[in-house]
Design an enzyme around this catalytic site. Structure first.
Site, mmCIF file in Angstrom:
data_model
loop_
_atom_site.group_PDB
_atom_site.id
_atom_site.type_symbol
_atom_site.label_atom_id
_atom_site.label_comp_id
_atom_site.label_asym_id
_atom_site.label_seq_id
_atom_site.Cartn_x
_atom_site.Cartn_y
_atom_site.Cartn_z
ATOM 1 N N ASP A 80 -0.186 -0.702 9.154
ATOM 2 C CA ASP A 80 -0.131 0.628 9.745
ATOM 3 C C ASP A 80 -0.863 0.584 11.082
ATOM 4 O O ASP A 80 -1.671 -0.321 11.329
ATOM 5 C CB ASP A 80 -0.683 1.728 8.827
ATOM 6 C CG ASP A 80 -2.032 1.417 8.195
ATOM 7 O OD1 ASP A 80 -2.871 0.755 8.848
ATOM 8 O OD2 ASP A 80 -2.262 1.834 7.051
ATOM 9 N N GLU A 130 -9.709 -9.683 0.031
ATOM 10 C CA GLU A 130 -10.795 -9.421 0.996
ATOM 11 C C GLU A 130 -12.086 -10.179 0.673
ATOM 12 O O GLU A 130 -13.160 -9.594 0.552
ATOM 13 C CB GLU A 130 -11.060 -7.918 1.084
ATOM 14 C CG GLU A 130 -9.841 -7.140 1.560
ATOM 15 C CD GLU A 130 -10.078 -5.631 1.672
ATOM 16 O OE1 GLU A 130 -11.172 -5.164 1.297
ATOM 17 O OE2 GLU A 130 -9.154 -4.930 2.114
ATOM 18 N N HIS A 187 -4.146 -3.524 9.318
ATOM 19 C CA HIS A 187 -4.496 -2.126 9.552
ATOM 20 C C HIS A 187 -5.030 -2.035 10.983
ATOM 21 O O HIS A 187 -6.187 -2.365 11.257
ATOM 22 C CB HIS A 187 -5.566 -1.666 8.572
ATOM 23 C CG HIS A 187 -5.119 -1.636 7.147
ATOM 24 N ND1 HIS A 187 -4.093 -0.821 6.714
ATOM 25 C CD2 HIS A 187 -5.548 -2.308 6.054
ATOM 26 C CE1 HIS A 187 -3.918 -0.991 5.407
ATOM 27 N NE2 HIS A 187 -4.787 -1.902 4.989
ATOM 28 N N ASN A 245 -5.627 -12.288 0.299
ATOM 29 C CA ASN A 245 -5.261 -11.177 1.179
ATOM 30 C C ASN A 245 -6.517 -10.669 1.868
ATOM 31 O O ASN A 245 -7.559 -10.501 1.233
ATOM 32 C CB ASN A 245 -4.639 -10.069 0.321
ATOM 33 C CG ASN A 245 -3.990 -8.966 1.127
ATOM 34 O OD1 ASN A 245 -3.089 -9.218 1.922
ATOM 35 N ND2 ASN A 245 -4.428 -7.730 0.918
ATOM 36 N N GLU A 255 -0.079 -4.932 4.698
ATOM 37 C CA GLU A 255 -0.529 -3.538 4.591
ATOM 38 C C GLU A 255 -0.446 -2.837 5.953
ATOM 39 O O GLU A 255 -1.316 -2.060 6.325
ATOM 40 C CB GLU A 255 -1.961 -3.469 4.051
ATOM 41 C CG GLU A 255 -2.157 -4.161 2.718
ATOM 42 C CD GLU A 255 -3.553 -4.031 2.143
ATOM 43 O OE1 GLU A 255 -4.283 -3.086 2.555
ATOM 44 O OE2 GLU A 255 -3.914 -4.851 1.281
#
Length: 336
Positions: A257, A151, A227, A192, A255
Site C-alpha cells: 500500500d 518480521e 508499506h 516476510n 502487503e
C-alpha cells in the site's frame, strides 16, 4: 514439489489486445502468469451489508492472504486449543474463486496470546513447534506459501526483539523453518518483513540469513511487505529483489500500500500512480518475483488510518470501490 500449483498460475487469462485490456481488464488478468492478490478479512467477506468486498475480491484478485485469521492469537488463543473457523472461511473463498492462498503467519513477535509470552525455554520451543505443525497440518494442500517467520529483523540488520529470540536464541528461525518443512513439504516457506525493499542494513542482514538457510534447503522465498509513504520509495527496489533472487529464492510483494496525508492532494494522488507502477515494474523485471499482494481492497477498511493518524488513501480502490488513478497505472504497468 509444488507442481500442482502451476496450473493455477497458468490458468489466469490475459486479454489479447493491450489497448482493450487497459480499458477493461482486471488486476488478476493483467498480472498473469504472476498472481495479484489482496489481504482478505473474514468479517468483510461475510458482511452482508457490504457485498462489494467479496465481489471485488473474487473479480479482481487471483491471490488471497488472510488479514489476521491465521495469526497465533486467532488460531490458538489458549494453549492447545485451536480454532480455524475464520481462517477456513478465507481459505474456502480462495478455493471457490481459484485463488492461490498465502498463509500468514506462524511465528511473529506481535499478535501473540498472553500465554505464549509467559513461556520460557523448552516450553516455548515445544509450543512453537506444536503451533507450526498443527496449523500447517490443518491447511496442508491448500497453501501456496507460508510466512513462517514474520518480521524478524531490526533496522540495523540484527534480529529484532521477540519472545522467541529472548528464550530460544537466534536459532529459532532455523528451528521454525525446519519444523515447517516437516509439517508440509508441498508449500513454499517464506520469511516476510518490512523496510527491506531497498538495499540497506536491514535487507543486508536478511540476505545473510537467507543465504545460510538456503544452504540447508529451509527457505524458498522472501516477502517484501512494501508499506510505503507516497514519494518515499527506495530507488533500488528492483536491484534488491534481484539480489535475493540471485541467492536462490523466490521473492514477492506481500502487503503493498502507498499511504499519504488525508485528505489527499492532487499531487500526492498523481505521485501514488507512479509509485505503484514503480513497484509493479520492479517485480516484473525479476523473473523470480512470483506475485504482488495489496494489503486490502478498498481504502474503506485499510489498516493505515488506525495506525498512522491523518494518513490513508493507500489502496487502489477508494471508500466507494471506485477505481483510483493508481489502479489504472497499475494495470498499465502490468500490461506494458
Amino acid at each position: 514439489m509444488l507442481s500442482l500449483l502451476v496450473p493455477v498460475l497458468l490458468s489466469l487469462n490475459v486479454l489479447s489486445s493491450p489497448h482493450e485490456a487497459r480499458q477493461s481488464t482486471t488486476l488478476k488478468a493483467a498480472a498473469s502468469p504472476r498472481y495479484f492478490g489482496a489481504a482478505l478479512g473474514a468479517g468483510h467477506l461475510s458482511n452482508v451489508s457490504d457485498p462489494k468486498f467479496a465481489e471485488f475480491g473474487a473479480a479482481q484478485f487471483s491471490g488471497a492472504t488472510p488479514e489476521n485469521e491465521m495469526k497465533w492469537d486467532f488460531t490458538e488463543p489458549e494453549q492447545g486449543v485451536f480454532t480455524f473457523d475464520q481462517a477456513n472461511q478465507v481459505a474456502a473463498f480462495a478455493k471457490a474463486n481459484n485463488q492461490i492462498l498465502r498463509g500468514h503467519n506462524l511465528v511473529w513477535f506481535s499478535q501473540l496470546p498472553d500465554w505464549v509470552e509467559t513461556l520460557q525455554g523448552n516450553d516455548l520451543l515445544n509450543a512453537m513447534n506444536n503451533h507450526i505443525t498443527t496449523v500447517m497440518t490443518q491447511f496442508k494442500g491448500q497453501i501456496f506459501a507460508w510466512d513462517v517467520v514474520n518480521e524478524p529483523m531490526a533496522d540495523d540488520g540484527t534480529l529484532g526483539p521477540s519472545p522467541f529470540l529472548t528464550q530460544l536464541g537466534s536459532g529459532y528461525i532455523q528451528t521454525a523453518l525446519t519444523t515447517a518443512r516437516k509439517a508440509d513439504n508441498t508449500t513454499f516457506l517464506y520469511i516476510n518483513d518490512f523496510n527491506t525493499e531497498g538495499v540497506n542494513a536491514k535487507s543486508d542482514g536478511l540476505l545473510s540469513i537467507v543465504q545460510s538457510l538456503k544452504a540447508l534447503n529451509l527457505i524458498d522465498g522472501i516477502g517484501f511487505e512494501s508499506h510505503f509513504i507516497v514519494g518515499e520509495l527506495p530507488t533500488d527496489i528492483q536491484t534488491n529483489l534481484q539480489r535475493f533472487a540471485d541467492a536462490g529464492v523466490d521473492v514477492a510483494i506481500t502487503e503493498l500500500d502507498v499511504r499519504m496525508t488525508v485528505p489527499p492532494s492532487a499531487a500526492d494522488l498523481e505521485q501514488q500512480t507512479k509509485d505503484y507502477a514503480t513497484v509493479i515494474n520492479a517485480c516484473k523485471a525479476v523473473s523470480r518475483c512470483r506475485g504482488i499482494t495489496t494489503w486490502g481492497i478498498t481504502d474503506l477498511y485499510s489498516w493505515v488510518p488506525g495506525t498512522f493518524p491523518n494518513m490513508g488513501a493507500a489502496l487502489l480502490f477508494d471508500d466507494s470501490y471506485n477505481e483510483k488513478a493508481s489502479f489504472t497505472s497499475t494495470i498499465n504497468a502490468l500490461l506494458s
